[in-house]
Design an enzyme around this catalytic site. Structure first.
Site, PDB file in Angstrom:
ATOM      1  N   HIS A 189      -0.931  -4.226   5.975  1.00 37.15           N
ATOM      2  CA  HIS A 189      -0.307  -3.872   4.855  1.00 37.15           C
ATOM      3  C   HIS A 189       0.224  -5.288   4.232  1.00 37.15           C
ATOM      4  O   HIS A 189       1.050  -5.939   5.048  1.00 37.15           O
ATOM      5  CB  HIS A 189       0.953  -2.735   4.912  1.00 37.15           C
ATOM      6  CG  HIS A 189       1.488  -2.840   3.680  1.00 37.15           C
ATOM      7  ND1 HIS A 189       1.201  -1.560   2.844  1.00 37.15           N
ATOM      8  CD2 HIS A 189       2.472  -3.502   2.934  1.00 37.15           C
ATOM      9  CE1 HIS A 189       1.971  -1.835   1.750  1.00 37.15           C
ATOM     10  NE2 HIS A 189       2.689  -2.878   1.926  1.00 37.15           N
ATOM     11  N   CYS A 190      -0.454  -5.511   3.323  1.00 40.21           N
ATOM     12  CA  CYS A 190      -0.100  -6.862   2.532  1.00 40.21           C
ATOM     13  C   CYS A 190       1.053  -6.965   1.693  1.00 40.21           C
ATOM     14  O   CYS A 190       0.956  -6.064   0.482  1.00 40.21           O
ATOM     15  CB  CYS A 190      -1.169  -7.458   2.177  1.00 40.21           C
ATOM     16  SG  CYS A 190      -0.945  -9.126   1.103  1.00 40.21           S
ATOM     17  N   PRO A 191       2.436  -7.385   1.965  1.00 38.81           N
ATOM     18  CA  PRO A 191       3.345  -7.640   1.205  1.00 38.81           C
ATOM     19  C   PRO A 191       2.961  -8.312  -0.105  1.00 38.81           C
ATOM     20  O   PRO A 191       3.738  -8.027  -1.175  1.00 38.81           O
ATOM     21  CB  PRO A 191       4.480  -8.093   1.982  1.00 38.81           C
ATOM     22  CG  PRO A 191       3.729  -8.869   2.967  1.00 38.81           C
ATOM     23  CD  PRO A 191       2.660  -8.228   3.344  1.00 38.81           C
ATOM     24  N   GLY A 240       0.968  -6.166  -2.333  1.00 34.82           N
ATOM     25  CA  GLY A 240       1.744  -5.112  -2.612  1.00 34.82           C
ATOM     26  C   GLY A 240       1.113  -3.503  -2.247  1.00 34.82           C
ATOM     27  O   GLY A 240       1.155  -2.667  -2.761  1.00 34.82           O
ATOM     28  N   THR A 241      -0.183  -3.987  -1.381  1.00 31.10           N
ATOM     29  CA  THR A 241      -0.776  -2.630  -0.731  1.00 31.10           C
ATOM     30  C   THR A 241      -1.475  -3.033   0.287  1.00 31.10           C
ATOM     31  O   THR A 241      -1.451  -4.025   0.984  1.00 31.10           O
ATOM     32  CB  THR A 241      -2.088  -2.276  -2.090  1.00 31.10           C
ATOM     33  OG1 THR A 241      -2.351  -0.845  -1.786  1.00 31.10           O
ATOM     34  CG2 THR A 241      -3.041  -3.068  -1.878  1.00 31.10           C
TER      35      THR A 241
END
Ligand SMILES: [Zn+2]
Ligand SMILES: [Zn+2]
Length: 213
Positions: free
Chosen positions: A51-53, A56-57
């Protein structure tokens, strides 16, 4: 959800991948191999990478190529910008040195004073390059060995052979050249359904208003 699972199962059966597992801790659903539940998105993601902050997804099967392409292209772009700015400063140093018949190294400070933006941009590009290029190299490594970040961090294939590793070239082809797998969440149908319901509610409210008038 049932429709989603049906398509998941059918898709993997079509690909002759018949191994599914029951994840009891989170969803308690049958799902394809390499799918993981993302606690941030609260959804199961096929070939879950991470999950890539920043984005954002979740990064998974359908968007991994774009993520990897983005990280690699940003690294190359930062290197290009930084290199161009440094070359510009070197070029200015050389022209100043030619005017005064000195060495170009003696004109560095003067060149920087005349072009402070070039130095600032090259420093910024160097910072971006150092941060992003390590990530890009890590993902290139992951593509070569056909592992997800999740599998690599958890050392999934230390004791067993990775069944998805088909060699460097095929692994690259799988990520960048094969068509994007179909979407199983039918957003357009959901949107159509909600718009129809909304229209019905609106019509009902309008009728009531007209009757009141
Ligand atoms: Zn889940
Ligand atoms: Zn997520």
């Amino acid at each position: 959800m049932c429709l989603y699972l049906y398509f998941c199962v059918r898709y993997d059966l079509q690909k002759n991948i018949d191994v599914f597992h029951l994840k009891k801790a989170t969803c308690r659903i049958w799902r394809p191999q390499r799918a993981k539940h993302c606690r941030y998105c609260d959804a199961c993601v096929r070939k879950f990478d991470h999950h890539c902050p920043w984005v954002g997804t979740c990064v998974g099967e359908r968007n991994y190529r774009y993520f990897a392409g983005f990280v690699i292209s940003i690294s190359l772009y930062a290197a290009y910008i930084g290199g161009t700015c440094l070359y510009w400063l070197y070029h200015k140093c050389n022209s100043l040195a030619n005017d005064k018949n000195t060495k170009w190294t003696e004109q560095i400070s003067k060149s920087i004073k005349q072009n402070p933006c070039a130095l600032a941009i090259s420093i910024y590009a160097a910072v971006v390059f150092l941060c992003v290029s390590s990530l890009a190299l890590y993902h290139i490594h992951l593509i070569i060995i056909n592992q997800t970040t999740n599998e690599n961090v958890k050392n999934t294939y230390t004791s067993t052979v990775n069944p998805y590793d088909h060699g460097c070239t095929n692994n690259f082809k799988q990520v960048f050249c094969y068509p994007t797998p179909p979407r199983f969440v039918l957003f357009h149908l959901l949107v159509l359904m909600f718009s129809l319901v909304h229209r019905e509610i609106h019509k009902h409210q309008t009728t009531r208003l007209i009757l009141k008038i």
